[in-house]
Write a protein that holds these residues in place. Structure first.
Motif, short mmCIF file in Angstrom:
data_model
loop_
_atom_site.label_atom_id
_atom_site.label_comp_id
_atom_site.label_asym_id
_atom_site.label_seq_id
_atom_site.Cartn_x
_atom_site.Cartn_y
_atom_site.Cartn_z
N GLY A 78 0.70 -1.01 0.11
CA GLY A 78 0.12 0.20 0.10
C GLY A 78 0.72 1.22 -0.03
N PRO A 126 -0.01 -0.89 -12.20
CA PRO A 126 0.24 0.51 -12.46
C PRO A 126 -0.79 1.22 -11.84
N ALA A 127 -2.00 0.81 -11.72
CA ALA A 127 -3.29 1.52 -11.08
C ALA A 127 -3.13 1.21 -9.52
N SER A 128 -3.43 0.13 -9.29
CA SER A 128 -3.78 0.06 -7.89
C SER A 128 -2.60 -0.27 -6.83
N ARG A 129 -1.30 -0.50 -7.59
CA ARG A 129 0.03 -0.72 -7.04
C ARG A 129 0.02 -2.14 -5.97
N TYR A 130 -1.26 -2.89 -5.97
CA TYR A 130 -1.16 -4.03 -5.66
C TYR A 130 -0.22 -4.92 -6.64
#
Lengths: 163, 787, 265
Positions: free
Chosen positions: C99, C179-183
């Protein structure tokens, strides 16, 4: 309905709310402190960052009842007697804000970041530490500059005090 | 230049309230008795509404009322409109389908509003919205613009057969075809411009307050142009006559175009306030923003660029299909036409240009202006084509551009625009030198040693700002004039209020506009206040978009200041018994040139208001108003260079450096201008590398409905930027300024994609995600191995 | 969010009792996933039992090579623990990538492991470290614990109190973020310890976290990133979504494994 009592910006405050009420809505709607913002639904944008018991947290992802009994600092609580906090001053000096919406979260994040790193901040670290805060206006360029400058100011100042 | 005047890097006056949590945004507003709205929205991309049952919802705890589209229609609230008439090349007017603020019989995109629930809390309103039953008869949906034009595609509006809104053209088709036929070389390329969501960090919000005693409405809303909102809501949507409708756009947390338009929600909140008798507030959540804020771009184009044997461009032919979504938003028709095709000459002398643009309906959210609006599409198309052409012709990208630069001004392009000033060579040279272009080969070799692929790419953009001459845009179909207004009020103690029709939502007007006044009158910046964003306070104005606030909004202030200055000099001359022509204004005083006679500014102001001793026949007071209508667009231009390094193992692109060299004309506050460029670059880089709105092409469900799937640029996606300015003053306005708000977003995408394709050796579409770059490299590998 | 009732527990026993008193109750640890899910109305627990005030679930202890991380320990605490860093820096590195700083101040290892999100980081560490999931009623070895996406061996009302493991000789973690959620689009944890070489992959598997046995065999034969040349990763079992194809994920498994090995040294 729950009665929630917590310390906000050094003052004990209480309010009634549903158990499902988020801390950010409690702060905004019950306490009238509207500096803390909501910019997304998925715990990502960081417009809602406050400090809870000394640590930066996303107040959109914490229930007000979870925060009961804790000490919360919001953007309204970091300037002292009209004097801007060094991070606030650096954001002004380096044009680290435009529309101002993400700014409270950015400032609270920067304060926490600078406190945690004991003066050891560089551009790469600052950019990594800003992962949880989205700004659409500044391209982050001047935010990074402001954080590094405030870091210098705060740790330079503490070094001077120690001498 | 003084410490606080034009050209000074003054820290912003407005910052303190934002930095201390005292900004006042629409969602921060609280009025007595206020209740909360939640909208029932279509879960289907295309469906008939066969019934709505609200009885269970009305019985839910805390619910005040549930209202639907039939009630809205019965109360005479009108359809949403597009304010710019475009005619097809056959002379027929554009085919605008009806857009009800609340759908009545058909929904046309996922998120289309169907009903509004008003309740004591947002949570209760949402609880109740979930039990509103809407019976839908699902219809087939069409999502992409190309599919929408195919025979047999689902028909979205009865008014627009085949989903075609208009088929428009500009330029000389025959001359262009002739040039292509006679060319020594023709570069052909297909260009896709990805669909984006503007994503200002403050979601849209509206608070409607109806006062029964006065039969008066107040609307707090997240608007870039509150006066236009009032005008449109009054004249077209029948909410209330203008004198009974006050629109307030308080602090607004970014817009980027998406807050120009009048959306269903503010109209419905105002109407619902009257219906329910309580003030009604609605605040969008982020998913709602993705579903309902107007999107940007979404073009598919075919390009032919013709060169003679000396590599001079002799013709450009463009065929574009633009997706306008399910309804025509306020300026949607202007974006892919007059804001796009008129810039297709770029920085180049091209004798023949022809563009054909077809706009289509699809079952997606409406598409309208997003930062740059048309100019990014034109620039991306041209600068990608120039790059591909340079590679095909075997010349350096700089050489090909230099050969074709326009070098004398004014220059009349074949597509309406008349460029007034510029020096494209200066920006190109500055950018290449800042980027150490000549040292790139060595850097690439070094990267190769580490297994990385380096690439470098440039983009030379031009755009049109300062929109716009009212008569000109009127002749092109605009429903409004695009002048701006200003009122300068000198108070009796000499302090000054400037009321402007421009609206600041991050641009720093409270500082830059005050700098102009401080510069002109020599008064301290602190004594100048800028007032904007409230139709009850400010005279009619046109708002902020298209980088017009400096070139048009400040020019109006200049005109008003001219009048103030003239009257002030008359008063001073009278009091000091001097000739009016001998009075000069310096350092906050009026002086008689060549003497030691001086009158402090505040004494002159006081004299204006005591009116004890004014020149014969002069009215008391000191307040002047001006309306400024520009004589031309302004033409910011520049050169951007991106250098990237690609990790072939993952496809990830790292931006090694990004150089921006811009010509914005004269600059009021360099720090603020740089900030505008930084932000624009981030959005352009976002478009090139990260961002894309995606719908499921069968169901029409929005797949990128949150930051979990829509990749917003974050701090660690971006580098620090290298900026410089090569300014040629704009001859078309009194301050010589051109505008800087959109350049970054316009110039950057092609620079990046040119750099990436330079690195990987194959073509790629935006956004160049790690996945796509890796796939492109995989596809290229067997071929490379074979070579 | 739907209505819910909040309870604050101060001991494990109290938490379990509160949880068992309502069928639709859920434990609430840091809440970084659960609250977000509830906000989207994708979860509707009637009751929430807050674990943040259960002192016995907090803290990190390292005795020799034996590590115990209380389930209520936050990611930030794991990331910055010097005791942990001295025996297993890889897990600190992993925790520091979850996160963002604010999420790491709230989110806990117990919450992450209990939720078993297919793109979460911790499951890969727990599986590769051959850790034991300690609950209020038993101990579950990692190989038995993870049973598919969001699915675990936990019984109704069972509460994770700690994660224990023997610190490995070497370990490393590398993650390629969405790239979006970083998960984790793909994350690979490699460990070489008493139980041999174990390699666990998160973010990629269509059935959640899994062990990459072919890579384990190759690394057992020779602990070096050269394995990449000889091992094929089957894309057949990998997830497809708009951010990655199975083929791309298969590639990332190899690349991240290689980087994790390099980090482990």
């Amino acid at each position: 309905m729950a009665k929630v009592t917590l310390t906000v910006n050094g003052r004990t405050m209480s309010g009634e709310c549903d158990d499902r009420t988020l801390l950010v809505h409690f702060i905004r709607d019950k306490l009238g402190l509207t500096g803390t913002h909501v910019g997304c639904d998925t715990t990502q944008c960081g417009a809602c960052v406050v400090h809870m018991d000394g640590k930066s947290v996303k107040s959109c992802s914490i229930l007000a009842v979870q925060a009961a009994g804790s000490s919360v600092t919001t953007i309204e609580g970091i300037a002292s007697q009209g004097e801007l906090h060094p991070v606030q001053a650096a954001f002004n000096q380096h044009h680290g804000l435009q529309c101002g919406f993400c700014t409270p979260g950015m400032v609270m994040t920067a304060v926490d970041m600078i406190n945690r790193h004991g003066g050891q901040l560089d551009e790469v670290t600052v950019r990594h530490e800003l992962e949880g805060n989205i700004c659409r206006c500044t391209g982050y360029h001047n935010i990074v500059k402001a954080v590094l400058s405030a870091n210098e100011e705060m740790h330079g100042a503490s070094r001077q005090a120690a001498e | 230049m003084g410490m606080e005047g034009i050209g000074a890097r003054v820290a912003r006056k407005e910052d303190k309230r934002f930095l201390t949590g005292k900004g006042r945004y629409t969602d921060d507003m609280v009025v007595p008795g206020m209740k909360y709205a939640y909208f029932v929205r279509s879960p289907h991309a295309h469906a008939k509404i066969t019934g709505i049952n609200v009885s269970a919802a009305k019985a839910m705890p805390g619910v005040i009322d549930v209202l639907d589209g039939k009630q809205l229609q019965a109360d005479g609230i009108g359809n949403l409109i597009c304010g710019w008439m475009i005619h097809s090349k056959d002379g027929s007017p554009m085919k605008m389908g009806a857009w009800r603020p609340l759908a009545v019989d058909t929904v046309r995109y996922v998120g289309d509003a169907v009903a509004i629930v008003v309740a004591n809390s947002v949570a209760e309103a949402r609880d109740a919205a979930e039990v509103v039953t809407v019976d839908y008869e699902e219809l087939p949906a069409v999502i992409t613009s190309v599919a929408a034009l195919e025979a047999g595609a689902p028909q979205i509006h009865p008014e627009a057969p085949g989903n075609l809104i208009f088929d428009w053209q500009i330029g000389d088709g025959a001359a262009t075809d002739k040039a292509i036929a006679e060319a020594a070389h023709v570069t052909e390329i297909e260009i896709l411009n990805n669909r984006l969501s503007p994503n200002p960090m403050e979601p849209r919000a509206a608070l409607g307050v109806y006062d029964e005693a006065e039969d008066h409405y107040t609307c707090y809303t997240t608007s870039q142009n509150p006066h236009v909102a009032r005008l449109v809501m009054s004249a077209f949507y029948n909410v209330a006559p203008e004198n009974k409708l006050r629109v307030i756009a308080p602090d607004v947390g970014g817009g980027f175009g998406s807050k120009i338009y009048i959306y269903p929600e503010e109209i419905v909140c105002l109407w619902a306030s009257k219906k329910t008798g309580v003030p009604v507030k609605w605040t969008s959540d982020r998913t709602e923003a993705f579903l309902t804020d107007a999107h940007g771009r979404d073009h598919v184009s075919k390009v032919k660029m013709a060169f003679d044997k000396d590599h001079r461009i002799i013709g450009l032919k463009v065929d574009t299909i633009a997706n306008l979504g399910a309804y025509m938003s306020l300026f949607s028709s202007a974006v892919p036409t007059y804001l796009y095709a008129t810039l297709l000459s770029g920085q180049y002398a091209i004798p023949a240009i022809h563009a054909n643009v077809r706009t289509v309906y699809t079952n997606t959210v409406p598409v309208d202006a997003y930062r740059g609006a048309g100019r990014p599409e034109a620039t991306y198309l041209l600068e990608r084509t120039m790059e591909v052409a340079a590679r095909e012709l075997g010349v350096s990208p700089a050489e090909l551009r230099r050969k074709n630069f326009i070098r004398s001004f004014p220059y009349q392009t074949p597509v309406i625009m008349n460029y007034d000033a510029g020096d494209y060579e200066a920006s190109l040279s500055a950018a290449m030198s800042a980027a150490d272009w000549d040292g790139f080969a060595a850097r690439r070799a070094e990267a190769e040693g580490r297994g990385k692929k380096r690439g470098i790419g440039m983009s030379c953009y031009i755009e049109a700002c300062g929109i716009a001459p009212s008569q000109a845009v009127g002749s092109l179909g605009a429903g409004v004039g695009l002048w701006e207004s200003a009122e300068v009020r000198v108070n009796a103690v000499g302090t000054i209020e400037v009321l402007t029709g421009s609206h600041s939502h991050g641009q720093g007007h409270e500082t830059t506009f005050a700098q102009l006044v401080a510069d002109r009158l020599g008064v301290p910046l602190a004594s100048v206040n800028i007032v904007h964003g409230d139709t009850d306070k400010v005279q009619m104005g046109m708002g902020t978009y298209g980088s017009r606030s400096g070139a048009v909004g400040m020019s109006a202030i200049v005109k008003a200041l001219d009048k103030v200055e003239m009257k002030a000099k008359k008063i001073a001359a009278h009091l000091m018994e001097a000739d009016e022509s001998d009075i000069v204004i310096e350092n906050g005083a009026l002086k008689v040139a060549g003497t030691d006679k001086t009158l402090p500014w505040f004494q002159m102001a006081l004299a204006a208001y005591t009116a004890h001793n004014l020149p014969a026949g002069m009215e008391p007071g000191l307040k002047e108003t001006a309306f400024y209508d520009p004589s031309n667009f302004t033409f910011p231009a520049g050169c951007y260079i991106a250098e990237v390094e690609i990790d072939p193992d993952t496809g990830k692109t790292e931006i090694i450096q990004f150089v921006a060299a811009d010509d914005f004309g004269n600059i009021i506050n360099p720090m603020i201008v740089e900030g505008q460029v930084h932000g624009g670059l981030a959005q352009g880089i976002g478009q090139a590398l990260l961002e894309e709105v995606r719908y499921d092409e069968t169901s029409g469900q929005l797949l990128t409905a949150s930051y979990m799937d829509y990749a917003m640029p974050r701090a660690d996606d971006l580098p620090s930027f290298k900026l410089s300015h090569q300014n040629t003053p704009c001859p078309s306005n009194p301050l010589g300024i051109k505008g800087c708000g959109e350049a970054g977003a316009i110039g950057s995408p092609p620079a990046l994609i040119n750099a990436i394709t330079d690195a990987i050796g194959v073509e790629i579409t935006m956004p160049a995600t790690p996945l796509k770059v890796w796939q492109a490299l995989q596809a290229a590998q067997p071929r490379m191995a074979a070579e | 969010m739907y209505d819910t009732n909040y309870h604050r527990a101060s001991s494990v026993e109290e938490a379990v009792k509160l949880r068992s008193s309502q069928d639709e109750a859920r434990y609430l640890s840091g809440g970084m996933t659960l609250i977000a899910t509830m906000k989207q109305r994708l979860a509707a627990p009637s009751d929430l039992v807050d674990l943040r005030h259960v002192a016995s679930m907090k803290g990190i202890s390292v005795e020799g090579r034996k590590v115990r991380i209380g389930a209520g320990t936050t990611h930030a605490e794991v990331a910055s623990s010097s005791a942990l860093k001295s025996v297993c820096p890889a897990i600190c590195h992993l925790a520091g990538m979850i996160g963002d700083p604010h999420v790491r101040h709230m989110g806990t290892i117990g919450g992450s492991v209990a939720n078993n999100d297919p793109a979460a980081d911790y499951p890969s560490a727990v599986l590769a470290l051959n850790a034991t999931v300690v609950t209020d009623r038993r101990e579950i070895v990692a190989d038995d614990y993870f049973q598919g996406m969001f699915d675990t061996a936990l019984e109704e009302g069972e509460l994770i109190t700690a994660i224990t493991f023997e610190a490995p000789e070497k370990a490393g973690y590398a993650k390629f973020p969405n790239p979006a959620s970083r998960y984790a689009l793909t994350g690979v944890f490699v460990a070489k310890g008493a139980s041999g070489v174990r390699v666990a992959v998160t973010g990629a598997g269509s059935n959640g976290v899994f062990r990459a046995t072919d890579i384990e065999i190759a690394l057992s034969a020779s602990w070096s990133s050269d394995f990449v040349a000889s091992v094929a990763v089957d894309a057949g079992q990998l997830m497809e979504d708009m951010h990655a194809t199975p083929e791309y994920r298969a590639n990332l498994v190899k690349v991240m494994a290689k980087r994790a090995v390099a980090m482990a040294g």
